[in-house]
Design a protein around this motif. Structure first.
Motif, PDB file in Angstrom:
ATOM      1  N   MET A 239      -1.564   1.729 -10.559  1.00 26.74           N
ATOM      2  CA  MET A 239      -1.444   2.969  -9.791  1.00 26.74           C
ATOM      3  C   MET A 239      -0.420   3.891 -10.442  1.00 26.74           C
ATOM      4  O   MET A 239       0.694   3.477 -10.758  1.00 26.74           O
ATOM      5  CB  MET A 239      -1.029   2.668  -8.349  1.00 26.74           C
TER       6      MET A 239
ATOM      7  N   GLU B 106       0.846  -1.189   0.000  1.00 29.45           N
ATOM      8  CA  GLU B 106       0.000   0.000   0.000  1.00 29.45           C
ATOM      9  C   GLU B 106       0.879   1.235   0.000  1.00 29.45           C
ATOM     10  O   GLU B 106       2.037   1.202   0.411  1.00 29.45           O
ATOM     11  CB  GLU B 106      -0.946  -0.002   1.204  1.00 29.45           C
TER      12      GLU B 106
ATOM     13  N   TYR C  50      -3.566   3.883   0.048  1.00 26.18           N
ATOM     14  CA  TYR C  50      -3.955   3.364  -1.263  1.00 26.18           C
ATOM     15  C   TYR C  50      -3.398   1.945  -1.426  1.00 26.18           C
ATOM     16  O   TYR C  50      -2.196   1.779  -1.671  1.00 26.18           O
ATOM     17  CB  TYR C  50      -3.400   4.241  -2.390  1.00 26.18           C
TER      18      TYR C  50
END
Length: 278
Positions: A88, A72, A80
């Motif tokens: 991402m 994350e 996130y």
């Protein structure tokens, strides 16, 4: 002395460095061609130690895709998760911390993108589409590069235009000015030569360039030179002296001073960060 070397410009056979060249390049229709530059990549890494306690921030995009959960990103007070169902994009200069929660499989790309793309100021989560097969290493570097660049363009295409903070360039002459500057960023910019090739006065060029890009031509040229240096730093075969020379600086000291003023760290420290980051 002309800023431009003798090169073909967009296959139009224009010798921009010749004083005898009277061809009007503004008669051609130019499409905006973003100067995307891939810095580093790796795929299918099995990660077991990924925690970065201090926030990091670099002048390039991070592009992450994990086949398995376990990582994350902490940024702007939010968490996130990096999941298999999305890619991402972390924009340049955004402070963030990578955190590992379990072992995971990781692929990444670091790349530079010009305005308006680099004006993003928040993380983008883009759903994985059919083109995820591009995020892998092919049998040759050529195919791998083509696949990764195709992936980057595809990802940027999916970001809504209103997510970019800067207005896009509308004037074709400024498109071409940006292109010529980027293609000749190993030289000091001569405004008179550039304005002549675009059939503009220097004052009109400077005014319109600032209006369209947010930068003066001189500032824009320096940004492109430093971006080229950033890309070259990722290749350990390039010495600092060689990078300084190929980006138009008179010596290593001048290059290092200018680079640190822009990015906050000297070239040697930035190289360490580029090589170590994933």
């Amino acid at each position: 002395m002309s800023v431009f070397s003798k090169k073909d410009v967009n296959s139009c056979k224009i010798d921009a460095g010749s004083p005898d060249c009277k061809e009007d390049i503004t008669k051609y229709k130019w499409l905006y061609r973003p100067d995307i530059q891939l810095i580093r990549y790796n795929v299918d890494l099995d990660i077991r130690h990924w925690n970065v306690p201090d926030k990091r921030s670099n002048p390039f995009f991070y592009c992450y895709w994990n086949k398995t959960p376990g990582a994350e990103i902490h940024a702007d007070g939010k968490i996130y998760p990096v999941m298999p169902d999305h890619i991402m994009l972390i924009p340049p200069n955004l402070e963030h911390s990578p955190i590992q929660t379990a072992p995971f499989n990781h692929s990444f790309i670091h790349f530079i993108a010009p305005p308006p793309f680099n004006s993003l100021n928040s993380i983008e989560l883009i759903p994985v589409e059919k083109n995820i097969h591009l995020f892998r290493r092919y049998e040759t570097e050529l195919k791998t590069s083509l696949a990764l660049y195709s992936l980057i363009f595809g990802l940027l295409l999916q970001i809504p235009e209103d997510h970019f903070c800067r207005r896009q360039i509308r004037d074709e002459r400024i498109f071409q000015a940006c292109h010529l500057i980027s293609q000749n960023c190993n030289q000091n910019l001569q405004l008179e030569s550039l304005a002549k090739k675009l059939n503009m006065s220097v004052s009109n060029l400077c005014h319109l360039f600032k209006q369209e890009t947010g930068f003066s031509p001189i500032h824009y040229a320096m940004e492109r030179r430093l971006e080229k240096a950033l890309i070259m730093l990722a290749d350990l075969h390039n010495s600092i002296d060689e990078i300084a020379r190929k980006t138009g600086f008179s010596n290593r000291y001048h290059f290092s001073k200018t680079f640190k003023a822009r990015y906050g760290v000297p070239p040697v420290k930035m190289r360490t960060s580029l090589v170590a980051s994933t």
